[in-house]
Design a protein around this motif. Structure first.
Motif, PDB file in Angstrom:
ATOM      1  N   GLU A  46      44.428  81.069  72.626  1.00 53.08           N
ATOM      2  CA  GLU A  46      43.826  81.292  71.367  1.00 53.08           C
ATOM      3  C   GLU A  46      42.404  80.918  71.405  1.00 53.08           C
ATOM      4  O   GLU A  46      41.416  81.785  70.847  1.00 53.08           O
ATOM      5  N   VAL A  47      41.927  80.112  72.093  1.00 50.18           N
ATOM      6  CA  VAL A  47      40.376  79.647  72.524  1.00 50.18           C
ATOM      7  C   VAL A  47      40.217  79.650  73.737  1.00 50.18           C
ATOM      8  O   VAL A  47      40.934  79.159  74.789  1.00 50.18           O
ATOM      9  N   GLU A  48      39.141  80.414  74.156  1.00 53.42           N
ATOM     10  CA  GLU A  48      38.566  80.419  75.594  1.00 53.42           C
ATOM     11  C   GLU A  48      37.042  79.853  75.579  1.00 53.42           C
ATOM     12  O   GLU A  48      36.438  80.442  74.548  1.00 53.42           O
ATOM     13  N   PHE A  75      21.053  75.887  77.806  1.00 51.68           N
ATOM     14  CA  PHE A  75      22.131  76.792  78.161  1.00 51.68           C
ATOM     15  C   PHE A  75      22.836  76.904  76.977  1.00 51.68           C
ATOM     16  O   PHE A  75      22.694  76.483  76.010  1.00 51.68           O
ATOM     17  N   ALA A  76      24.111  77.381  76.994  1.00 53.18           N
ATOM     18  CA  ALA A  76      24.926  77.752  75.835  1.00 53.18           C
ATOM     19  C   ALA A  76      26.510  77.613  76.114  1.00 53.18           C
ATOM     20  O   ALA A  76      26.929  78.054  77.420  1.00 53.18           O
ATOM     21  N   ILE A  77      27.283  77.403  75.200  1.00 45.77           N
ATOM     22  CA  ILE A  77      28.675  77.568  75.332  1.00 45.77           C
ATOM     23  C   ILE A  77      29.011  78.610  74.761  1.00 45.77           C
ATOM     24  O   ILE A  77      28.674  78.784  73.451  1.00 45.77           O
ATOM     25  N   VAL A 160      33.805  73.393  67.788  1.00 41.35           N
ATOM     26  CA  VAL A 160      32.727  73.553  68.898  1.00 41.35           C
ATOM     27  C   VAL A 160      32.591  72.298  69.578  1.00 41.35           C
ATOM     28  O   VAL A 160      32.517  72.317  70.753  1.00 41.35           O
ATOM     29  N   VAL A 161      32.461  71.315  68.886  1.00 37.59           N
ATOM     30  CA  VAL A 161      32.331  70.024  69.725  1.00 37.59           C
ATOM     31  C   VAL A 161      33.367  69.638  70.406  1.00 37.59           C
ATOM     32  O   VAL A 161      33.473  69.174  71.415  1.00 37.59           O
ATOM     33  N   GLU A 162      34.794  69.840  69.853  1.00 39.25           N
ATOM     34  CA  GLU A 162      35.838  69.782  70.791  1.00 39.25           C
ATOM     35  C   GLU A 162      35.651  70.694  72.275  1.00 39.25           C
ATOM     36  O   GLU A 162      36.018  69.906  73.409  1.00 39.25           O
ATOM     37  N   GLN A 163      35.280  71.954  72.129  1.00 41.20           N
ATOM     38  CA  GLN A 163      35.372  72.567  73.265  1.00 41.20           C
ATOM     39  C   GLN A 163      34.209  72.098  74.254  1.00 41.20           C
ATOM     40  O   GLN A 163      34.226  72.142  75.446  1.00 41.20           O
ATOM     41  N   LEU A 164      32.894  71.863  73.571  1.00 42.48           N
ATOM     42  CA  LEU A 164      31.799  71.340  74.295  1.00 42.48           C
ATOM     43  C   LEU A 164      32.237  70.169  75.132  1.00 42.48           C
ATOM     44  O   LEU A 164      32.001  69.814  76.554  1.00 42.48           O
ATOM     45  N   VAL A 165      32.783  69.088  74.513  1.00 39.01           N
ATOM     46  CA  VAL A 165      33.118  67.834  75.206  1.00 39.01           C
ATOM     47  C   VAL A 165      34.101  68.230  76.429  1.00 39.01           C
ATOM     48  O   VAL A 165      34.155  67.516  77.560  1.00 39.01           O
TER      49      VAL A 165
END
Length: 175
Positions: A46-48, A75-77, A160-165
């Motif tokens: 569901e999320v990549e 850079f970016a996520i 976003v924070v969850e994926q970043l961490v």
């Protein structure tokens, strides 16, 4: 709003652990090792998420010139979400039930035919996901002050924070 243009609001994080202290070849190699990759076979998660350059969400060619800004790394996520709207799922199921009812001598779909219609709708949803029909892509810029151990994220939403961490831990072995 992107960090590289206009005004910006951001979420700030303190980096702890054995994080890199400068942008060098090892740093860009870590970004490249965990760059964004689309799922190639079957329906994606569901999320990549993965790293991209700050230039655009398709650029995964990390070079010193693209990433290093003095004591900062930029850079970016990239986060892709794959989710079929509930209305589409219902429409597939209803169309399949109507087709089954049209072929039935009674004009109504039986319980078994409704179950089959639901299974067929599920397969149609999986095919749509595998084809990328309901992909939503975005990139969120990241500025990392390596000297002071601060990361600035241009989006403060929980997803976003969850994926970043998660990706930060995996890439840099730091919190």
């Amino acid at each position: 709003m992107p960090i590289t243009s206009g005004r910006v609001s951001y979420c700030r994080f303190r980096v702890t652990g054995d994080a890199p202290s400068e942008v060098d070849e090892t740093f860009t190699d870590l970004l490249h090792e965990h760059h964004f990759r689309e799922t190639e076979i079957g329906a994606p998660d569901e999320v990549e998420a993965g790293w991209v350059t700050a230039e655009h969400l398709m650029d995964t060619q990390f070079t010193y010139d693209k990433v290093a800004y003095g004591p900062f790394a930029m850079f970016a996520i990239r986060i892709d979400t794959h989710k079929v709207p509930g209305e589409v799922k219902k429409a597939y199921q209803k169309m399949n039930e109507q087709a089954a009812a049209a072929e039935s001598p009674t004009g109504f779909a039986s319980k078994a035919e409704k179950r089959d219609a639901k299974d067929l709708a599920h397969r149609q949803v999986q095919e749509d996901l595998a084809a990328g029909r309901f992909r939503k892509s975005r990139s969120v810029q990241i500025a990392w002050d390596l000297r002071n151990g601060l990361v600035f994220c241009a989006n403060a939403s929980g997803s976003v924070v969850e994926q970043l961490v998660r990706l930060f831990r995996k890439s840099f072995a730091a919190e």
